[in-house]
Scaffold this motif. Structure first.
Motif, PDB file in Angstrom:
ATOM      1  N   ASP A  91       0.826  -1.209   0.000  1.00 32.94           N
ATOM      2  CA  ASP A  91       0.000   0.000   0.000  1.00 32.94           C
ATOM      3  C   ASP A  91       0.861   1.260   0.000  1.00 32.94           C
ATOM      4  O   ASP A  91       0.397   2.337  -0.373  1.00 32.94           O
ATOM      5  CB  ASP A  91      -0.914   0.036   1.236  1.00 32.94           C
ATOM      6  CG  ASP A  91      -1.960  -1.061   1.214  1.00 32.94           C
ATOM      7  OD1 ASP A  91      -2.410  -1.444   0.120  1.00 32.94           O
ATOM      8  OD2 ASP A  91      -2.322  -1.538   2.312  1.00 32.94           O
ATOM      9  N   ASP A  94       4.501   1.965  -5.007  1.00 34.36           N
ATOM     10  CA  ASP A  94       3.768   1.725  -6.250  1.00 34.36           C
ATOM     11  C   ASP A  94       4.706   1.071  -7.268  1.00 34.36           C
ATOM     12  O   ASP A  94       5.434   1.758  -7.988  1.00 34.36           O
ATOM     13  CB  ASP A  94       3.199   3.024  -6.804  1.00 34.36           C
ATOM     14  CG  ASP A  94       2.202   2.775  -7.913  1.00 34.36           C
ATOM     15  OD1 ASP A  94       2.112   1.630  -8.405  1.00 34.36           O
ATOM     16  OD2 ASP A  94       1.509   3.731  -8.297  1.00 34.36           O
ATOM     17  N   ARG A  96       4.140  -0.060 -10.013  1.00 35.90           N
ATOM     18  CA  ARG A  96       3.803   0.221 -11.415  1.00 35.90           C
ATOM     19  C   ARG A  96       4.837   1.126 -12.070  1.00 35.90           C
ATOM     20  O   ARG A  96       4.919   1.201 -13.299  1.00 35.90           O
ATOM     21  CB  ARG A  96       2.403   0.808 -11.513  1.00 35.90           C
ATOM     22  CG  ARG A  96       1.330  -0.218 -11.128  1.00 35.90           C
ATOM     23  CD  ARG A  96      -0.032   0.364 -11.105  1.00 35.90           C
ATOM     24  NE  ARG A  96      -0.155   1.264  -9.945  1.00 35.90           N
ATOM     25  CZ  ARG A  96      -1.301   1.708  -9.484  1.00 35.90           C
ATOM     26  NH1 ARG A  96      -2.432   1.375 -10.065  1.00 35.90           N
ATOM     27  NH2 ARG A  96      -1.333   2.499  -8.430  1.00 35.90           N
ATOM     28  N   ARG A 107      -1.115  -2.733  -8.395  1.00 29.57           N
ATOM     29  CA  ARG A 107       0.175  -2.743  -7.693  1.00 29.57           C
ATOM     30  C   ARG A 107       0.696  -4.166  -7.512  1.00 29.57           C
ATOM     31  O   ARG A 107       1.877  -4.423  -7.700  1.00 29.57           O
ATOM     32  CB  ARG A 107       0.035  -2.066  -6.333  1.00 29.57           C
ATOM     33  CG  ARG A 107      -0.158  -0.580  -6.422  1.00 29.57           C
ATOM     34  CD  ARG A 107      -0.416   0.027  -5.063  1.00 29.57           C
ATOM     35  NE  ARG A 107      -0.702   1.434  -5.212  1.00 29.57           N
ATOM     36  CZ  ARG A 107      -0.201   2.371  -4.435  1.00 29.57           C
ATOM     37  NH1 ARG A 107       0.571   2.053  -3.423  1.00 29.57           N
ATOM     38  NH2 ARG A 107      -0.500   3.635  -4.642  1.00 29.57           N
TER      39      ARG A 107
END
Length: 166
Positions: A91, A94, A96, A107
């Motif tokens: 969380d 990221d 990505r 993610r």
């Protein structure tokens, strides 16, 4: 086991085609040995893989793969999420950022796809009790990893490791 697909599969969103390809890979490999012994070319070696692998472990895996001369399909990654996709780390970061088309995948998918490059492995063993999770990971195989970002990440890990040793 999920296999890093050949280039002709990258970008292909037809999951059924990917699944058939992976099934063929499993049939070609036969039973999955858990370690490599002697000089048998039928065995594979498993190494920790993914963004949570530390610099020393990553370096050791690279050295191991090179020293044993492991080729295509002989080095497998494992534990790409460090134990759980529900860990708070996923969380807070990221993954990505490691992909060419960073907004298309989740993610978790991005972390999984990137794990094939940390260290470079052709397959990753994962375990789950949730078929939807496995489906999500299969969908991640269509992503394209930005190799320059992975190399920069490796450099940052090594620099940080050197700084902590001093």
């Amino acid at each position: 086991m999920l296999h890093d697909p050949p280039p002709e599969f990258v970008g292909d969103v037809e999951t059924g085609r990917l699944l058939r390809h992976m099934e063929n890979q499993v049939h070609e490999l036969g039973m999955l040995p858990c370690a490599r012994f002697g000089s048998s070319r039928d065995a594979v070696a498993g190494v920790r893989a993914g963004l949570l692998v530390g610099a020393r472990t990553l370096g050791a895996a690279d050295t191991f793969i090179d020293a044993w001369g492991l080729g295509d399909g002989e080095a497998w990654g494992m534990s790409p999420f460090g134990g759980s996709t529900r860990a708070s780390v996923w969380d807070r970061i990221d993954p990505r950022l490691f992909l060419h088309d960073c907004g298309r995948l989740s993610r978790v998918q991005a972390a999984f796809r990137t794990a094939f490059h940390l260290p470079r492995v052709d397959s990753i063993a994962v375990g789950t009790d949730e078929p939807t999770h496995l489906g999500e990971l299969v969908g991640a195989l269509t992503g394209q990893v930005e190799e320059r970002t992975v190399q920069e990440y490796r450099r940052l890990l090594c620099d940080r490791s050197r700084d902590q040793s001093a």
